[in-house]
Motif scaffolding. Structure first.
Motif: not given
Length: 735
Positions: A60-72
């Motif tokens: 959730r945090e990384s999505l808000v901080n970096n809305p372009k991509f998400l590393l899962v």
């Protein structure tokens, strides 16, 4: 009652509507929609509610901080829900878009409403979110990828050898019918696939209107949607290639935020979808082979393996680290490491110590103004045949964490640095890194260094000191990193080391390249009865006690241990000189320079190997490498003393070797040399020239000894009475 509120639409299969031929098909269709929706909900749940520890929501945090991509991380997904990773692995092309939709929806729900143009609050516009996957599993070999992996998730590693320029790839194509002007938007398949354009228009003609023909659609490029796309070429890691095989390579396609993140020559571990595409020029190759497709991998996540972690895992177990630290705290660490260097070679203790320093390397420094000082140590072994020079090179190639072995005769300037190659299909130029680029962060072993063509040897100059390779060819101007140590082996020009010649004649390399070597060893094959006996018994023992080559060619634990220890030291330890060591080094360097100046004044000629500031830096690097072996963060006076000793037995010795004025000549010999000088002066008038070979042949016909004649020419040359021309083939008598 599970699943009754999952948003699917239900209907009872009435007898008169026989759309689905069986109940089973209808149930399957409804279950797919239901399962897709439930999977979407699960993905949203995962991004929102996955917590690493109490009240920490990483995704959730990384999505808000970096809305372009998400590393899962797939491991996190597995711990959250055991079905999701298996779905992603088995059908990634179906479930990854779902995952990306879920991420975009979650992002929209996490954002606050913003004021629109008219003033009322509207939902914020969120773009697409790209999902990168990563996992801790081991990569599979490129050779094992077969038909069973198609459209599955795979993980492979290798070196990128080429990167294309960026292309725009349509995701949605806007079509217009040329007859009735009706528009359609059709999606494109991701990766290297195209769009499937329908053959006919579904417009129903009115009475008196002309029907739409077959293939009526025209593409409207301006209204279509695009993403960036780039293709890479990944080649197998050199250590994974079976003996005698060529390395395989694989086509990769990257899109959106992954483009332009990779330069050729870097090592990658990628996760991707193994897919197939119809090659453009395959129709010429496979006449009649309708169903043959080219494989490629669509990347959905990648990590660069940096120099520390390339080749084998860089994660050191706790007990391993403890073992290393315990070993480093011993008194005789240096001795033990040197005894592990090429144990099958007898003697050559100083060379072994130098090779150990080369493997550990000094500390690389970045100055505030952006200048980089190299930390890698370069060593040159020069000497007679059969003195185990190539054995040292082979040992280093096996032991260093990254190593490339080349031979001087078989390598060109482009093969060592980088070559520009034209792509056969797209006709554009791309770079392929050579040996110095591929061994970035490791060692390059160059055998037969003297047999290289001089113009090829010049190509290494920049790589050895500045540790970059600049290229300006075919419209490509770039700088590649090559932070490598160089271990070179060479023979003197006459094949054997000749004590009658000066050091300059024996070391037939230019001063420019010699000053870039930190240590230069002259390895001689000395004929001494006792030593020969010991060497012979050692070699016979090695041959007798060697195990017969069995089928399992696994490296012994010892060799592997040394490799791991070197890797650990290189990643963990970056020593600096202590105050007292600095003072000692300064005074010693000034003394050495003074000594060389005196020698030059006495003999009237400069030393074959110059002692410059580069040599001072070499001693600093050696001291740091010696400290690094002991995992110490400070290089002490003892390290500096040992580094100076190594420097003196190698480079200083080489600079002083060969014939000197003070060679003890018997009176008879002096007389003969005098006679030979007179004959040479008779034979050669002032200002005349003659080939050296012919002069020596003429005088030997008169009954003189060839070595005496050579020595006479040398002495006349040192006095400045004759001079050499055309690479020492022609002798000219000076005024």
């Amino acid at each position: 009652m599970s699943g009754w509120d999952e948003g699917a639409v239900y209907y009872s299969n009435q007898a008169q509507f026989t759309e689905a031929s069986t109940d089973a098909e209808a149930a399957a269709a409804s279950s797919t929609t239901r399962s897709r929706h439930s999977v979407l909900l699960k993905f949203k749940e995962f991004i929102r509610n996955f917590e690493k520890e109490k009240n920490v929501f990483p995704y959730r945090e990384s999505l808000v901080n970096n809305p372009k991509f998400l590393l899962v991380h797939l491991e996190d997904l597995l711990s959250f829900d055991s079905d999701l990773p298996s779905l992603l692995r088995s059908a990634p092309s179906d479930y990854l878009p779902l995952f990306e939709n879920a991420a975009a929806e979650v992002l929209a729900s996490l954002k606050m409403k913003v004021a629109g143009d008219s003033g009322e609050m509207v939902e914020p516009h969120t773009g697409e979110v790209q999902i990168f996957l990563t996992s801790k599993e081991d990569p599979v070999s490129m050779r094992s990828l077969g038909a069973q992996y198609i459209s599955k998730l795979v993980k492979i590693s290798g070196i990128t050898i080429a990167a294309s320029r960026i292309k725009a790839k349509a995701t949605y194509v806007h079509l217009i019918c040329k007859n009735c002007k009706s528009a359609r938007v059709i999606p494109c398949r991701p990766g290297l696939g195209g769009a499937i354009v329908p053959r006919s228009c579904d417009h129903i003609p009115q009475p008196g209107e002309e029907a739409c023909p077959l293939d009526p659609w025209l593409v409207v490029p301006d209204k279509s949607k695009y993403v960036d796309q780039q293709t890479l070429k990944l080649q197998e890691n050199p250590e994974d290639v079976p003996t005698g095989e060529l390395p395989r390579n694989m086509l990769l396609s990257v899109d959106r935020h992954l483009v332009q993140t990779i330069v050729p020559g870097s090592r990658l571990t990628i996760m991707g979808i193994y897919s197939i595409f119809q090659a453009a020029n395959s129709s010429t190759n496979h006449k009649g082979a309708v169903a043959v497709r080219q494989p490629y991998i669509r990347i959905v996540g990648m990590e660069e393996t940096n120099e520390a972690s390339s080749r084998g895992p860089a994660t050191f177990m706790q007990e391993e680290v403890e073992e290393f630290k315990k070993f480093a705290s011993n008194q005789d660490t240096y001795k033990v490491i040197c005894s592990k260097i090429a144990p099958s070679i007898f003697g050559h203790d100083d060379v072994k110590k130098a090779v150990a320093c080369l493997l550990f390397g000094g500390a690389r420094k970045n100055l505030p103004d952006g200048v980089r000082l190299r930390g890698d140590i370069n060593v040159l072994l020069l000497g007679d045949p059969s003195t185990a020079k190539s054995q040292f090179l082979k040992f280093v190639e096996k032991t260093a964490p990254i190593a490339v072995y080349t031979s001087g005769k078989g390598s060109s300037a482009a093969g060592l640095t980088a070559s520009v190659i034209q792509d056969s299909s797209s006709r554009e130029f791309y770079l392929e890194g050579g040996a110095m680029v591929l061994a970035d962060g490791g060692v390059v072993c160059i055998d037969e260094f003297d047999k290289m063509r001089p113009e090829d040897r010049v190509a290494i100059h920049e790589a050895m000191e500045q540790q970059t390779i600049s290229i300006a060819k075919a419209g490509i101007t770039t700088v590649l990193n090559s932070r490598t140590s160089v271990l070179a082996a060479a023979n003197p020009p006459s094949g054997r080391y000749d004590d009658l010649k000066t050091a300059q004649d024996n070391i037939d390399l230019q001063t420019t390249i010699l000053s870039r070597f930190d240590l230069i060893f002259i390895v001689k094959d000395i004929r001494m009865y006792d030593q020969d006996k010991v060497i012979a018994s050692h070699i016979i023992k090695v041959h007798a006690s060697a195990q017969t080559t069995s089928n399992d060619s696994r490296p012994p634990k010892d060799e592997n241990w040394l490799k791991r220890y070197i890797q650990y030291c290189r990643t963990e330890c970056h020593p600096r000189l202590s105050e007292s060591a600095c003072a000692k080094l300064q005074s010693d360097y000034v003394d050495i320079r003074r000594g060389m100046r005196q020698q030059a004044n006495e003999t009237g000629e400069s030393a074959a190997i110059p002692i410059t500031v580069r040599q001072l830096e070499a001693i600093i690097r050696l001291s740091e490498a010696l400290a690094k072996m002991k995992l110490s963060h400070v290089a002490t006076e003892g390290d500096v003393a040992e580094a100076l000793r190594l420097f003196k037995v190698s480079t200083m010795d080489a600079a002083r070797s060969g014939i000197n004025q003070h060679i003890n000549i018997s009176p008879d010999m002096a007389n003969e040399i005098k006679q030979a000088e007179n004959q040479i002066k008779r034979r050669l008038g002032i200002g005349n020239r003659i080939s050296e070979r012919r002069l020596i042949d003429d005088l030997t016909r008169m009954g003189m000894n060839e070595s005496i004649v050579r020595r006479a020419i040398l002495i006349m040359h040192q006095r400045g009475e004759v001079e050499y021309q055309r690479e020492r083939h022609i002798i000219v008598r000076k005024v």
